[in-house]
Each structure stands twice: as structure tokens, then as C-alpha cells.
Design a protein around this motif. Structure first.
Motif, PDB file in Angstrom:
ATOM      1  N   GLY A   2       0.807  -1.204   0.000  1.00  0.00           N
ATOM      2  CA  GLY A   2       0.000   0.000   0.000  1.00  0.00           C
ATOM      3  C   GLY A   2       0.836   1.248   0.000  1.00  0.00           C
ATOM      4  O   GLY A   2       2.073   1.194   0.061  1.00  0.00           O
ATOM      5  N   PRO A   3       0.201   2.415  -0.015  1.00  0.00           N
ATOM      6  CA  PRO A   3       0.900   3.692  -0.171  1.00  0.00           C
ATOM      7  C   PRO A   3       1.458   4.247   1.140  1.00  0.00           C
ATOM      8  O   PRO A   3       1.174   5.388   1.522  1.00  0.00           O
ATOM      9  CB  PRO A   3      -0.186   4.599  -0.752  1.00  0.00           C
ATOM     10  N   ILE A   4       2.252   3.434   1.829  1.00  0.00           N
ATOM     11  CA  ILE A   4       2.833   3.875   3.097  1.00  0.00           C
ATOM     12  C   ILE A   4       4.260   3.340   3.233  1.00  0.00           C
ATOM     13  O   ILE A   4       4.540   2.194   2.885  1.00  0.00           O
ATOM     14  CB  ILE A   4       1.962   3.446   4.296  1.00  0.00           C
ATOM     15  N   THR A   5       5.142   4.211   3.696  1.00  0.00           N
ATOM     16  CA  THR A   5       6.561   3.907   3.886  1.00  0.00           C
ATOM     17  C   THR A   5       6.869   3.913   5.375  1.00  0.00           C
ATOM     18  O   THR A   5       6.364   4.771   6.118  1.00  0.00           O
ATOM     19  CB  THR A   5       7.429   4.967   3.174  1.00  0.00           C
ATOM     20  N   PHE A   6       7.714   2.975   5.804  1.00  0.00           N
ATOM     21  CA  PHE A   6       8.126   2.931   7.203  1.00  0.00           C
ATOM     22  C   PHE A   6       9.631   3.123   7.307  1.00  0.00           C
ATOM     23  O   PHE A   6      10.401   2.541   6.525  1.00  0.00           O
ATOM     24  CB  PHE A   6       7.731   1.607   7.847  1.00  0.00           C
ATOM     25  N   VAL A   7      10.042   3.932   8.274  1.00  0.00           N
ATOM     26  CA  VAL A   7      11.458   4.137   8.572  1.00  0.00           C
ATOM     27  C   VAL A   7      11.830   3.215   9.724  1.00  0.00           C
ATOM     28  O   VAL A   7      11.205   3.252  10.788  1.00  0.00           O
ATOM     29  CB  VAL A   7      11.745   5.604   8.941  1.00  0.00           C
ATOM     30  N   LEU A   8      12.856   2.384   9.486  1.00  0.00           N
ATOM     31  CA  LEU A   8      13.258   1.353  10.448  1.00  0.00           C
ATOM     32  C   LEU A   8      14.775   1.314  10.556  1.00  0.00           C
ATOM     33  O   LEU A   8      15.488   1.908   9.753  1.00  0.00           O
ATOM     34  CB  LEU A   8      12.735  -0.014   9.976  1.00  0.00           C
ATOM     35  N   LYS A   9      15.274   0.630  11.562  1.00  0.00           N
ATOM     36  CA  LYS A   9      16.729   0.487  11.738  1.00  0.00           C
ATOM     37  C   LYS A   9      17.292  -0.348  10.585  1.00  0.00           C
ATOM     38  O   LYS A   9      16.780  -1.412  10.270  1.00  0.00           O
ATOM     39  CB  LYS A   9      17.042  -0.195  13.067  1.00  0.00           C
ATOM     40  N   LYS A  10      18.367   0.125   9.968  1.00  0.00           N
ATOM     41  CA  LYS A  10      18.872  -0.550   8.769  1.00  0.00           C
ATOM     42  C   LYS A  10      19.950  -1.573   9.108  1.00  0.00           C
ATOM     43  O   LYS A  10      20.634  -1.489  10.142  1.00  0.00           O
ATOM     44  CB  LYS A  10      19.442   0.466   7.786  1.00  0.00           C
ATOM     45  N   ARG A  11      20.107  -2.535   8.207  1.00  0.00           N
ATOM     46  CA  ARG A  11      21.213  -3.482   8.277  1.00  0.00           C
ATOM     47  C   ARG A  11      22.475  -2.819   7.719  1.00  0.00           C
ATOM     48  O   ARG A  11      22.407  -1.966   6.836  1.00  0.00           O
ATOM     49  CB  ARG A  11      20.902  -4.743   7.469  1.00  0.00           C
ATOM     50  N   SER A  12      23.627  -3.258   8.190  1.00  0.00           N
ATOM     51  CA  SER A  12      24.885  -2.643   7.783  1.00  0.00           C
ATOM     52  C   SER A  12      25.252  -2.953   6.334  1.00  0.00           C
ATOM     53  O   SER A  12      26.091  -2.258   5.745  1.00  0.00           O
ATOM     54  CB  SER A  12      26.015  -3.113   8.709  1.00  0.00           C
ATOM     55  N   ASN A  13      24.627  -3.979   5.734  1.00  0.00           N
ATOM     56  CA  ASN A  13      24.974  -4.330   4.356  1.00  0.00           C
ATOM     57  C   ASN A  13      24.367  -3.385   3.330  1.00  0.00           C
ATOM     58  O   ASN A  13      24.737  -3.400   2.156  1.00  0.00           O
ATOM     59  CB  ASN A  13      24.533  -5.769   4.041  1.00  0.00           C
ATOM     60  N   LEU A  14      23.447  -2.542   3.745  1.00  0.00           N
ATOM     61  CA  LEU A  14      22.815  -1.610   2.827  1.00  0.00           C
ATOM     62  C   LEU A  14      23.748  -0.414   2.605  1.00  0.00           C
ATOM     63  O   LEU A  14      24.228   0.187   3.567  1.00  0.00           O
ATOM     64  CB  LEU A  14      21.482  -1.130   3.403  1.00  0.00           C
ATOM     65  N   PRO A  15      24.057  -0.062   1.357  1.00  0.00           N
ATOM     66  CA  PRO A  15      24.986   1.046   1.094  1.00  0.00           C
ATOM     67  C   PRO A  15      24.558   2.345   1.779  1.00  0.00           C
ATOM     68  O   PRO A  15      23.376   2.697   1.763  1.00  0.00           O
ATOM     69  CB  PRO A  15      24.950   1.173  -0.431  1.00  0.00           C
ATOM     70  N   ASP A  16      25.525   3.052   2.346  1.00  0.00           N
ATOM     71  CA  ASP A  16      25.227   4.299   3.045  1.00  0.00           C
ATOM     72  C   ASP A  16      24.594   5.348   2.133  1.00  0.00           C
ATOM     73  O   ASP A  16      23.813   6.190   2.585  1.00  0.00           O
ATOM     74  CB  ASP A  16      26.501   4.875   3.661  1.00  0.00           C
ATOM     75  N   ILE A  17      24.928   5.301   0.843  1.00  0.00           N
ATOM     76  CA  ILE A  17      24.382   6.306  -0.072  1.00  0.00           C
ATOM     77  C   ILE A  17      22.865   6.214  -0.163  1.00  0.00           C
ATOM     78  O   ILE A  17      22.181   7.206  -0.391  1.00  0.00           O
ATOM     79  CB  ILE A  17      25.029   6.165  -1.476  1.00  0.00           C
TER      80      ILE A  17
END
Length: 341
Positions: free
Chosen positions: A104-119
Motif C-alpha cells: 500500500g501507499p505507506i513507507t516505514f522508517v526502520l533500523k537498517k542493516r549494515s549491508n545496505l549502502p550508506d548512499i
């Protein structure tokens, strides 16, 4: 189909929006996997897609959008299992929220994993994640894996709700555009930060505040918390003036403003008020005040159209700030050079 824009050929991949053809989407998926940039429709607006785990491809998005690198991107997924690739420390309570509201049309901000590029995250320790409901985007992400997809417009411009809007902004800077027709909602997703102790709404969207408060009784509204709040958004090239208040006050203010300015203008008004102005006013009907979703769906398309008109100024009637009207007014307030209350 291929179109020649500037010095480059851009592929236009036209698909059935309800039953997208796998062979066409595979072309787009293969391009994204190979580091290319492909625009595609979601139910909210068109997104500018790149492989979320390819930093050089993600960097291209910032460059061609002219987007500040400190402004994080939303990662789009097609299945709940993708969350585990992107997020850490996700407890059962938060997972149940995701399962209830996605797709659906909703985004959630959550704690990220370290493997995700910082950019992708602007160097933050959080990541914004969304599972769209549009058949085209779901099928494309299924083939490709998580895709970063900010709105497919130049930073600061109104968001794109049609493939033509994407072409208008980027000309030959993209590799392909998946054309799935007009988007459904016409406004970007709601964004809720779930990384802290309390849910914080940092961008209103198609899901109304009233419904969100039923789901999150302790919801805090802080639309200045979103990292992009310090940047220009939804700006037309022509100056846009917003008039708010009761219908009677709005009409009176606009008539007075026009009388004093004596400039060439176009007025964005509602079905209910169009006959309250002189016949010689150049008017564009946004939709109906009693059906504010009709305004929400069309507002960015209308803003782009009137921006191309031979006028000096754009005047816009405000609408009641409840339900989807709250979101419409958030976008109009950010686009306005001046607000008359």
C-alpha cells in the motif's frame, strides 16, 4: 518502443497496468540488474528505479535528479521477506504493523542493516522501506529484488503521475521508462518513522491522518523531521500563490489580489467555486471539494500543465485540511511562493 531524446535513445516499455507482460518487465529488470536507471509506475507516483545494493547505480539517481546526497531514498520491496535483507531489530509488534498495511501507499522508517549502502540512507542508521501495491511495481521488484525508487522528477519539481512527466523532466538521461499509464493516487506515500519509541508521521500521504490515528493511537505528527524537509519541493517554474480559509474568504481574497496585481494568471479552482469568478478569468478545475480525492489524484498533473501556459502567475484555492485534504494542502503549502490566509 524507442524514442530519441537529445543524443540518446530511451526505451519506452508500455505495459498493461493491471496485467503487466512478463517479457516486457524482464527487459526493465535486466537493465536494473545491470546498473541502469529505469522509471516505473507505482500506485502513488512514478519512481526512478535502481538496484538498492548497487552504490554506483544509486549514485546515478542522485546525479540525474540533482538530488542532495543527504536526502535518503525509499527502498521498494515486493514481499515481506525482503524486509530481513534491509532491516535489523524488527520486533513482532512492528512486523505486525507492516503486514497490516502492506502492500500500500505507506513507507516505514526502520533500523537498517549494515549491508545496505550508506548512499541509500544518506549516512543515517535507518532505512525507509515501502511495499507498493501497483501490479507493475510488484512484478518488477519480484524479478529484480529491492529497488530504490524516489519520485521520477527533477528535485524540487512536482512529482510525476504519468510517463510523459518523466520524459519532460529527464529527456535522455534515463535508460528506460515503463509506461503503465496514470498512477492511482497521484500523491507520494505516507511516511511513518517506527525507529524510535513512538510512531512519527513525517510525511502525510494517501492514507489519511484519521485512519493512521486509529492504527497508531500515540502517533506524533512532525512533518519537519523528514530529511528532505529543508529542500524545495513541488515547485512550479511560475510563481504559485495559495489562498486558504473559508470558501467565501478565499474567493474574496483572490478577487482582491487579481484587481491589485493586474497580471496574466491562471486560477486553479474547484467545481463548486468556478462560477463565483468572472467569465474572463482563466480557470482550471482541480476537482470537487466534496470529493477531495479527485483533487489529490490530479493536482501534480494540473500544476505541470498550467506551468506550461502563457501566464505570469498561478493562483490556487486551498481546500479543507482534513482527510486527504491534509495531504493536498501539505504539498500546496510547500509549492507556494506565498500563502494568503
Amino acid at each position: 518502443m524507442r524514442i530519441h531524446l537529445g543524443g540518446k535513445t530511451v526505451r519506452i516499455l508500455k505495459v498493461d497496468p493491471l496485467n503487466p507482460e512478463d517479457d516486457i518487465l524482464k527487459i526493465a529488470s535486466d537493465m536494473i540488474k545491470n546498473g541502469k536507471i529505469v522509471a516505473f509506475p507505482t500506485e502513488t507516483v512514478y519512481g526512478l528505479g535502481a538496484d538498492a545494493f548497487n552504490p554506483s547505480a544509486v549514485e546515478k539517481i542522485f546525479r540525474i535528479k540533482k538530488r542532495p546526497t543527504g536526502n535518503p531514498l525509499i527502498v521498494h520491496i515486493s514481499k515481506i521477506e525482503h524486509v530481513n535483507e534491509l532491516v535489523e531489530d524488527l520486533d513482532i509488534r512492528r512486523m505486525k504493523v507492516l503486514e497490516r498495511l502492506w502492500p500500500g501507499p505507506i513507507t516505514f522508517v526502520l533500523k537498517k542493516r549494515s549491508n545496505l549502502p550508506d548512499i541509500v540512507t544518506g549516512g543515517l542508521n535507518t532505512v525507509a522501506v515501502r511495499m507498493p501495491s501497483h501490479p507493475v511495481s510488484i512484478a518488477l521488484i519480484d524479478m529484480t529484488g529491492p529497488i530504490v525508487a524516489p519520485s521520477a522528477n527533477l528535485s524540487g519539481r512536482p512529482s510525476p503521475t504519468k510517463a510523459q512527466h518523466v520524459i519532460d523532466d529527464f529527456k535522455d538521461e534515463l535508460d528506460a521508462i515503463v509506461d503503465g499509464g496514470e498512477t492511482i493516487f497521484g500523491l507520494e506515500s505516507s511516511v511513518i518513522d517506527l525507529s524510535g519509541d513512538h510512531p512519527i508521521l513525517i510525511r502525510p500521504g494517501p492514507i489519511t491522518i484519521e485512519r493512521l490515528r486509529n492504527i497508531f493511537p500515540d502517533l506524533v505528527i512532525d512533518v519537519d523531521k523528514i530529511p528532505s524537509s529543508s529542500f524545495d519541493h513541488y515547485m512550479t517554474k511560475k510563481p504559485l500563490y495559495l489562498f486558504i480559509g473559508t470558501v467565501e474568504k478565499i474567493v474574496k481574497s483572490i478577487l482582491s489580489f487579481v484587481e491589485k496585481r493586474k497580471k496574466n494568471f491562471v486560477l486553479l479552482c474547484s467545481e463548486e467555486t468556478k462560477n463565483m469568478y468572472p467569465d474572463n478569468f482563466r480557470k482550471v478545475i482541480m476537482g470537487s471539494r466534496v470529493r477531495p480525492f479527485s483533487i489529490a489524484k490530479r493536482i501534480f498533473d494540473i500544476m505541470r500543465k498550467v506551468d506550461k501556459m502563457d501566464v505570469d502567475e498561478i493562483l490556487v484555492e486551498g481546500i479543507e485540511e482534513k482527510g486527504i485534504g491534509f495531504t493536498v494542502m501539505d504539498r500546496l503549502r510547500r509549492s507556494a511562493l506565498r500563502i494568503f490566509e
